[in-house]
Design an enzyme around this catalytic site. Structure first.
Site, PDB file in Angstrom:
ATOM      1  N   LYS A 164       0.839  -1.203   0.000  1.00  0.00           N
ATOM      2  CA  LYS A 164       0.000   0.000   0.000  1.00  0.00           C
ATOM      3  C   LYS A 164       0.868   1.244   0.000  1.00  0.00           C
ATOM      4  CE  LYS A 164      -3.765  -2.332   2.360  1.00  0.00           C
ATOM      5  NZ  LYS A 164      -4.398  -2.671   3.627  1.00  0.00           N
TER       6      LYS A 164
ATOM      7  N   GLN B  11      -4.954  -1.558   9.500  1.00  0.00           N
ATOM      8  CA  GLN B  11      -4.860  -2.881   8.879  1.00  0.00           C
ATOM      9  C   GLN B  11      -5.542  -3.929   9.758  1.00  0.00           C
ATOM     10  OE1 GLN B  11      -3.691  -3.567   5.827  1.00  0.00           O
ATOM     11  NE2 GLN B  11      -4.042  -5.764   6.033  1.00  0.00           N
TER      12      GLN B  11
ATOM     13  N   ASP C  97     -11.278   3.026   4.092  1.00  0.00           N
ATOM     14  CA  ASP C  97     -11.666   1.614   4.019  1.00  0.00           C
ATOM     15  C   ASP C  97     -13.187   1.457   3.938  1.00  0.00           C
ATOM     16  OD1 ASP C  97     -10.047  -0.587   3.814  1.00  0.00           O
ATOM     17  OD2 ASP C  97      -9.514  -0.649   5.934  1.00  0.00           O
TER      18      ASP C  97
HETATM   19  N1  GUN Z   1      -7.041  -6.787   5.729  1.00  0.00           N
HETATM   20  C1  GUN Z   1      -7.350  -7.490   4.612  1.00  0.00           C
HETATM   21  N2  GUN Z   1      -8.028  -6.723   3.741  1.00  0.00           N
HETATM   22  C2  GUN Z   1      -8.151  -5.510   4.312  1.00  0.00           C
HETATM   23  C3  GUN Z   1      -8.746  -4.292   3.887  1.00  0.00           C
HETATM   24  O1  GUN Z   1      -9.319  -4.143   2.808  1.00  0.00           O
HETATM   25  N3  GUN Z   1      -8.649  -3.264   4.765  1.00  0.00           N
HETATM   26  C4  GUN Z   1      -8.048  -3.392   5.972  1.00  0.00           C
HETATM   27  N4  GUN Z   1      -8.021  -2.333   6.775  1.00  0.00           N
HETATM   28  N5  GUN Z   1      -7.481  -4.496   6.385  1.00  0.00           N
HETATM   29  C5  GUN Z   1      -7.533  -5.554   5.555  1.00  0.00           C
END
Ligand code: GUN
Length: 280
Positions: free
Chosen positions: A50, A94, A117
Site C-alpha cells: 500500500k 490494517q 476503508d
Molecule cells: N485486511 C485485509 N483486507 C483488508 C482491507 O481491505 N482493509 C483493511 N483495513 N485491512 C484488511
C-alpha cells in the site's frame, strides 16, 4: 468454453495511472496514514505494498507501526491524533487486529470523512441506504473489474458467497445498486452448490481454498474470486478452483492478479476522494 481471463493487474495499472494524473494537477498531496499493529507477516506485506503504491501516484503515505503490546487506549489515541491532523486525508487500520482489541470500537473511532476503508458505521450505513460515500476497497474493485470486463448487471442473477463486513455484505449492496438480483450465500446456506449454479455472476469471498468447483459454475457465468489463500506447499490460491472453472465460466479472475491489485488501487482512489471532499 474457455473463459476470458479478467486481468486485474492491467485494470489496476490503468486506474493508478489515471489517479497519478489527477493528483499531479491538484497542487497538494493527499495524505494517507496506515496503522499496523503487531507483527503478522502477511499484514506487513500488504502494508508495504500500500505504501509503495501510494507513493507511486503522488499520495504522501506514512505507516505507523505499533507493537503487539499496544493497548486499546493507545490505539484510540493514535487514531484521535490522525483524525485531528490536517495533512491526513485517509486513515486505514490494517485488519485483523490482534485478538485483545475491540476491532469494532477501533473502526468506529475513525473520522468517517477519513475512512478510506469504508468500514465505519457511517459509511456502511450510507452504502446500505443507497447513498454511498467512501466504499470498501475490495468491493469497489470487484465492481470495477465487472465493468472493465463489460459484464451486464441489470436484471442479472448474482450470487455472493460470504457475508463478511469487509467484502460480502458491501459487494451484495453494490450489486443490488447496479440492479442485479442478489443472493447472499454463506456457510449456513442449504445446498451451496445448487445456489451457485443458478448464478450468472458469482463472487466468491469465503477464504476457503478452491472451494468453488467446476460443477458449481453455470456455463458462461462470470466468476470473481476474492479469496487469497496460502497453501501448506506455499502456493497462493483463491476460493475458486481456477483451472477447472475456467473451462466452464465465460469470464474469470485469476489469483494472484485479479481482485488483489484492485483493492490497493481503490484505496488510492478513496484517498483522493476523501482529500477532495475534505478540502472542498
Ligand atoms: N485486511 C485485509 N483486507 C483488508 C482491507 O481491505 N482493509 C483493511 N483495513 N485491512 C484488511
Amino acid at each position: 468454453m474457455t473463459a476470458h481471463i479478467i486481468d486485474g493487474k492491467q485494470v489496476a495499472a490503468t486506474l493508478r495511472a489515471e489517479l497519478a494524473t489527477r493528483i499531479a494537477s491538484l497542487g497538494f498531496r493527499p495524505g494517507l496514514a496506515v496503522v499496523l499493529v503487531g507483527d503478522d507477516p502477511a499484514s506487513a506485506v500488504y502494508v508495504r505494498n500500500k505504501d509503495r503504491a501510494a507513493g507511486g501516484v503522488g499520495i504522501a503515505a506514512r505507516t505507523i507501526r505499533l507493537p503487539m503490546a499496544t493497548t486499546q487506549a493507545d490505539l484510540l489515541a493514535v487514531i484521535a491524533d490522525l483524525n485531528a491532523d490536517g495533512d491526513v486525508d485517509g486513515i486505514l487500520v490494517q485488519l485483523p487486529l490482534p485478538a485483545h482489541f475491540d476491532q469494532a470500537a477501533v473502526i468506529n473511532a475513525i473520522d468517517p470523512a477519513k475512512d478510506v476503508d469504508g468500514l465505519t458505521p457511517t459509511n456502511a450505513g450510507l452504502l446500505a441506504a443507497g447513498v454511498p460515500h467512501l466504499v470498501p476497497c475490495t468491493p469497489k474493485g470487484v465492481m470495477k473489474l465487472l465493468a472493465a470486463a463489460g459484464i451486464t448487471l441489470r436484471g442479472t442473477r448474482a450470487l455472493v458467497l460470504g457475508r463478511s463486513v469487509l467484502v460480502g455484505k458491501p459487494v451484495a449492496a453494490l450489486l443490488t445498486a447496479a440492479d442485479a438480483t442478489v443472493t447472499l450465500a454463506h456457510s449456513r446456506t442449504r445446498d451451496l452448490a445448487a445456489e451457485c449454479r443458478r448464478a450468472e455472476v458469482l463472487v466468491a469471498a469465503v477464504g476457503r481454498p478452491e472451494m468453488v468447483r467446476a460443477d458449481w459454475v453455470a456455463d458462461g457465468a462470470t466468476v470473481i474470486d476474492v479469496g487469497i489463500n496460502r497453501l501448506a506447499d506455499g502456493r497462493l490460491v483463491g476460493d475458486v478452483a481456477f483451472d477447472e472453472c475456467r473451462a466452464v465460466a465465460g469470464a474469470i479472475t485469476p489469483v494472484p492478479g485479479g481482485v488483489g491489485p484492485m483493492t490497493i488501487a481503490c484505496l488510492l482512489e478513496n484517498t483522493l476522494l476523501a482529500a477532495l471532499s475534505r478540502r472542498r
